[in-house]
Scaffold this motif. Structure first.
Motif, PDB file in Angstrom:
ATOM      1  N   HIS A 246      -3.143  19.653  -5.664  1.00 33.47           N
ATOM      2  CA  HIS A 246      -3.640  20.355  -6.852  1.00 33.47           C
ATOM      3  C   HIS A 246      -3.004  21.738  -6.932  1.00 33.47           C
ATOM      4  N   ALA A 247      -2.877  22.263  -8.133  1.00 37.11           N
ATOM      5  CA  ALA A 247      -2.400  23.635  -8.349  1.00 37.11           C
ATOM      6  C   ALA A 247      -3.589  24.520  -8.700  1.00 37.11           C
ATOM      7  N   LYS A 248      -3.587  25.731  -8.148  1.00 34.85           N
ATOM      8  CA  LYS A 248      -4.711  26.645  -8.370  1.00 34.85           C
ATOM      9  C   LYS A 248      -4.853  27.065  -9.823  1.00 34.85           C
ATOM     10  N   ASP A 249      -3.751  27.059 -10.555  1.00 34.94           N
ATOM     11  CA  ASP A 249      -3.810  27.520 -11.949  1.00 34.94           C
ATOM     12  C   ASP A 249      -3.961  26.365 -12.947  1.00 34.94           C
ATOM     13  N   ASP A 250      -4.380  25.208 -12.470  1.00 35.36           N
ATOM     14  CA  ASP A 250      -4.567  24.059 -13.353  1.00 35.36           C
ATOM     15  C   ASP A 250      -5.743  24.331 -14.292  1.00 35.36           C
ATOM     16  N   ARG A 251      -5.453  24.468 -15.571  1.00 35.83           N
ATOM     17  CA  ARG A 251      -6.506  24.736 -16.549  1.00 35.83           C
ATOM     18  C   ARG A 251      -7.028  23.467 -17.206  1.00 35.83           C
ATOM     19  N   THR A 252      -6.288  22.388 -17.056  1.00 36.15           N
ATOM     20  CA  THR A 252      -6.703  21.117 -17.652  1.00 36.15           C
ATOM     21  C   THR A 252      -7.765  20.437 -16.795  1.00 36.15           C
ATOM     22  N   VAL A 253      -7.456  20.271 -15.525  1.00 42.03           N
ATOM     23  CA  VAL A 253      -8.411  19.747 -14.551  1.00 42.03           C
ATOM     24  C   VAL A 253      -8.532  20.800 -13.454  1.00 42.03           C
ATOM     25  N   LYS A 254      -9.632  21.500 -13.439  1.00 44.88           N
ATOM     26  CA  LYS A 254      -9.805  22.617 -12.511  1.00 44.88           C
ATOM     27  C   LYS A 254      -9.680  22.155 -11.059  1.00 44.88           C
ATOM     28  N   ILE A 255      -9.080  23.034 -10.239  1.00 42.09           N
ATOM     29  CA  ILE A 255      -8.918  22.718  -8.826  1.00 42.09           C
ATOM     30  C   ILE A 255     -10.261  22.555  -8.134  1.00 42.09           C
ATOM     31  N   ASP A 256     -11.328  23.049  -8.754  1.00 37.51           N
ATOM     32  CA  ASP A 256     -12.674  22.865  -8.198  1.00 37.51           C
ATOM     33  C   ASP A 256     -12.985  21.389  -7.978  1.00 37.51           C
ATOM     34  N   ASN A 257     -12.375  20.515  -8.790  1.00 36.73           N
ATOM     35  CA  ASN A 257     -12.567  19.078  -8.604  1.00 36.73           C
ATOM     36  C   ASN A 257     -12.135  18.654  -7.207  1.00 36.73           C
ATOM     37  N   SER A 258     -10.931  19.024  -6.818  1.00 34.39           N
ATOM     38  CA  SER A 258     -10.421  18.639  -5.503  1.00 34.39           C
ATOM     39  C   SER A 258     -11.159  19.365  -4.382  1.00 34.39           C
ATOM     40  N   LEU A 259     -11.480  20.628  -4.606  1.00 38.22           N
ATOM     41  CA  LEU A 259     -12.174  21.409  -3.579  1.00 38.22           C
ATOM     42  C   LEU A 259     -13.569  20.844  -3.311  1.00 38.22           C
ATOM     43  N   LYS A 260     -14.234  20.414  -4.386  1.00 43.29           N
ATOM     44  CA  LYS A 260     -15.569  19.828  -4.220  1.00 43.29           C
ATOM     45  C   LYS A 260     -15.485  18.534  -3.421  1.00 43.29           C
ATOM     46  N   LEU A 261     -14.479  17.719  -3.728  1.00 44.24           N
ATOM     47  CA  LEU A 261     -14.318  16.477  -2.980  1.00 44.24           C
ATOM     48  C   LEU A 261     -13.978  16.762  -1.524  1.00 44.24           C
ATOM     49  N   MET A 262     -13.114  17.738  -1.285  1.00 48.42           N
ATOM     50  CA  MET A 262     -12.765  18.124   0.080  1.00 48.42           C
ATOM     51  C   MET A 262     -14.018  18.492   0.877  1.00 48.42           C
ATOM     52  N   ASP A 263     -14.913  19.210   0.238  1.00 49.15           N
ATOM     53  CA  ASP A 263     -16.126  19.668   0.908  1.00 49.15           C
ATOM     54  C   ASP A 263     -16.990  18.489   1.337  1.00 49.15           C
ATOM     55  N   VAL A 264     -17.175  17.520   0.452  1.00 49.31           N
ATOM     56  CA  VAL A 264     -18.041  16.389   0.809  1.00 49.31           C
ATOM     57  C   VAL A 264     -17.347  15.448   1.801  1.00 49.31           C
TER      58      VAL A 264
END
Length: 313
Positions: A246-264
Motif C-alpha cells: 500500500h502507498a501512504k498517500d492513497d486517497r482512493t483506498v486509504k492505507i488504514d485498510n491495510s493497517l487495520k488488517l495488519m493489526d488483526v
C-alpha cells in the motif's frame, strides 16, 4: 510396418499437441456451460477496451473464466497463484493488474491464473453480493482439483488481488470455511497464501471505499453484510499468511485498510508482512511511478521464505 509407423506418428503428434496446449495461455470456463450458479438471464454485453492510459479494461462480465499462464517446464515449482484484477467491482483492470503480473510470476516458476470474475449486477445475478466470491472460490476449487493437469502442489495454491480485487481475494482468504458454491468433493477452498495490493478491506464508514461497497452491497447496505464483508472482522487463527502492499498517500483506498488488517492478523498470530510506499497513490500495478523500489521483489522473498518458490542462483 507402415501401420506401426503410422501409430507411432499419431502418438507423437498427440503428445506434442498436448505439450503445446499445456504451455500455451489457455482460457477455461469457470463453470460447465449453462451451470453458472446464482445467475439469471440478462442482456449484459462484455466489452474489452484500452483506456486512456492504454490499459486493458473489461466490463459487463457474465461468463467468468480463468486464464492459465504457465511457466517454462524447467522452472515450474508447483506453486500457483490466482489473480483478481481490481476495478471497484464495476470493471476489471485485466492488463496491469492481471496479465502483466501473471507473466512476472512465470519468471519465478509460479503458475498464474487470471480470474475474470462476474461483476456484481442485479441484472444477471439472483444475489449480487455473493457473485464475485462464488467465482473466487470456484477458481480455487478448480485449480486444486485439477492440480495434476498443471503439475501443481495442491497445498501451494494462493490468491492475489488489487483494490476491489484485493477485497475479493481477501474475502476468499477469510471466508474459506463457508462455501458459496457446490463442493461435492469437499475440496478445501482455503488459499494457502494471500497477496493483497492496495486492497479494499473494510466496508465501515470510516475507511470504506464507498464505490466498491455500493457496487457489491447496494446504496442501502445491510449492517450485517457490512460487517460480514469488512474483512478485519473475519480473521481467525486458520487464516492463511498474508502479504500487503500500500502507498501512504492513497486517497482512493486509504492505507488504514491495510493497517487495520495488519493489526488483526498480528493479534490472531497469522503470518503476515507488508511493504509500504511513501507515495504512489492508487492503481499503479507492479510499477509505482514515484519509486525505483519494485514491491514484487519483496513478494518473491516472502514466498521464498515460506518455501513456495526456489531462489535464483
Amino acid at each position: 510396418m507402415k501401420a506401426i509407423q503410422l501409430k507411432a506418428f499419431i502418438l507423437f503428434f498427440l503428445m506434442t499437441t498436448l505439450a503445446l496446449n499445456l504451455s500455451a495461455q489457455d482460457v477455461f470456463d469457470l463453470y460447465p456451460e449453462d451451470s453458472i450458479p446464482n445467475s439469471r438471464p440478462g442482456n449484459l454485453v462484455e466489452k474489452s477496451e484500452n483506456n486512456g492510459s492504454g490499459r486493458l479494461i473489461i466490463s459487463g462480465v457474465s461468463k467468468p473464466t480463468l486464464t492459465a499462464y504457465l511457466p517454462d517446464a524447467s522452472k515450474s515449482n508447483g506453486t500457483a497463484v490466482i489473480i483478481c484484477p481490481g476495478g471497484g467491482y464495476r470493471v476489471l483492470a485485466a492488463g496491469h493488474e492481471g496479465e502483466e503480473v501473471a507473466k512476472k510470476f512465470n519468471e519465478w516458476g509460479v503458475t498464474a491464473f487470471v480470474l475474470k470474475y462476474r461483476l456484481p449486477s442485479d441484472e444477471i445475478m439472483e444475489n449480487k453480493t455473493i457473485g464475485p466470491i462464488q467465482d473466487a472460490q470456484r477458481a480455487i476449487q478448480l485449480v486444486r482439483e485439477k492440480a495434476k493437469l498443471w503439475q501443481l502442489n495442491p497445498k501451494q495454491i494462493g490468491i492475489m488481488g488489487f483494490s476491489a480485487g484485493g477485497h475479493l481475494a481477501g474475502s476468499a482468504t477469510v471466508h474459506f470455511d463457508q462455501a458459496f458454491i457446490s463442493n461435492p468433493l469437499k475440496t478445501s477452498l482455503r488459499p494457502d497464501f494471500s497477496i493483497l495490493v492496495y486492497p479494499v478491506i473494510s466496508f465501515a464508514d470510516e475507511f470504506a471505499h464507498k464505490g466498491s461497497r455500493e457496487a457489491l452491497l447496494g446504496k442501502e447496505a445491510d449492517p450485517a453484510q457490512v460487517k460480514f464483508f469488512s474483512l478485519e472482522n473475519q480473521v481467525v487463527k486458520k487464516t492463511p499468511p498474508v502479504f500487503l502492499v500500500h502507498a501512504k498517500d492513497d486517497r482512493t483506498v486509504k492505507i488504514d485498510n491495510s493497517l487495520k488488517l495488519m493489526d488483526v492478523l498480528e493479534k490472531a498470530k497469522v503470518k503476515h508482512d507488508m511493504y509500504t510506499y511513501e507515495k504512489g497513490g492508487h492503481g499503479f500495478g507492479m510499477k509505482n511511478p514515484t519509486s525505483d523500489v519494485e514491491w514484487m521483489k519483496f513478494v518473491y522473498q516472502w514466498m521464498f521464505d515460506q518455501d513456495l518458490i526456489l531462489k535464483k542462483r
